[in-house]
Scaffold this motif. Structure first.
Motif, short mmCIF file in Angstrom:
data_model
loop_
_atom_site.label_atom_id
_atom_site.label_comp_id
_atom_site.label_asym_id
_atom_site.label_seq_id
_atom_site.Cartn_x
_atom_site.Cartn_y
_atom_site.Cartn_z
N ASN A 101 21.81 5.98 -46.58
CA ASN A 101 21.65 5.42 -47.80
C ASN A 101 20.82 4.03 -47.55
O ASN A 101 21.30 3.24 -47.21
N PRO A 102 19.57 3.97 -48.08
CA PRO A 102 18.84 2.67 -47.86
C PRO A 102 19.48 1.39 -48.49
O PRO A 102 19.50 0.32 -47.82
N THR A 103 20.29 1.53 -49.54
CA THR A 103 21.01 0.33 -50.12
C THR A 103 22.06 0.01 -49.16
O THR A 103 22.36 -1.13 -48.59
N ILE A 104 23.02 0.80 -48.68
CA ILE A 104 24.09 0.64 -47.99
C ILE A 104 23.64 0.28 -46.38
O ILE A 104 24.30 -0.37 -45.63
N GLN B 278 21.49 -1.47 -45.38
CA GLN B 278 20.91 -3.02 -45.11
C GLN B 278 22.31 -3.54 -44.57
O GLN B 278 22.27 -4.67 -44.10
#
Length: 97
Positions: A71-74, A76
């Motif tokens: 998940n790109p948001t998580i 990070q």
């Protein structure tokens, strides 16, 4: 004496099977919810070391790390150098996904 050794072996084997079965069920029962890692936020956002609760949650959520990294948001949050340091401090192996 030989009978005692056989009985001891059976007891140790039974305990190992019970522990292994419980560990499997625990891993299957983990709900992957990144908010479960909130006790680690202080360690991520400041120079504070991770708390015992943070380390416990990391160990609990370990089976979810690869899902979080997808998940790109998580990602990070989970893939940051500080997060890796915290995992190392807690003795949680960082995944190779």
């Amino acid at each position: 004496m030989h009978k005692f050794s056989f009985v001891s072996y059976c007891v140790v084997t039974l305990v190992a099977v019970v522990l292994f079965s419980g560990e499997t069920r625990t891993a299957e029962a983990v709900t992957c919810d990144v908010s479960e890692l909130s006790p680690c936020m202080a360690a991520i956002t400041s120079p504070k070391p991770p708390t015992t609760t943070c380390c416990s949650k990391l160990k609990e959520q370990r089976p979810c790390f690869c899902q979080y990294l997808k998940n790109p948001t998580i990602k990070q949050l989970v893939d940051s150098p500080k997060a890796k340091r915290i995992a190392s401090t807690c003795g949680v192996e960082y995944p190779q996904c």
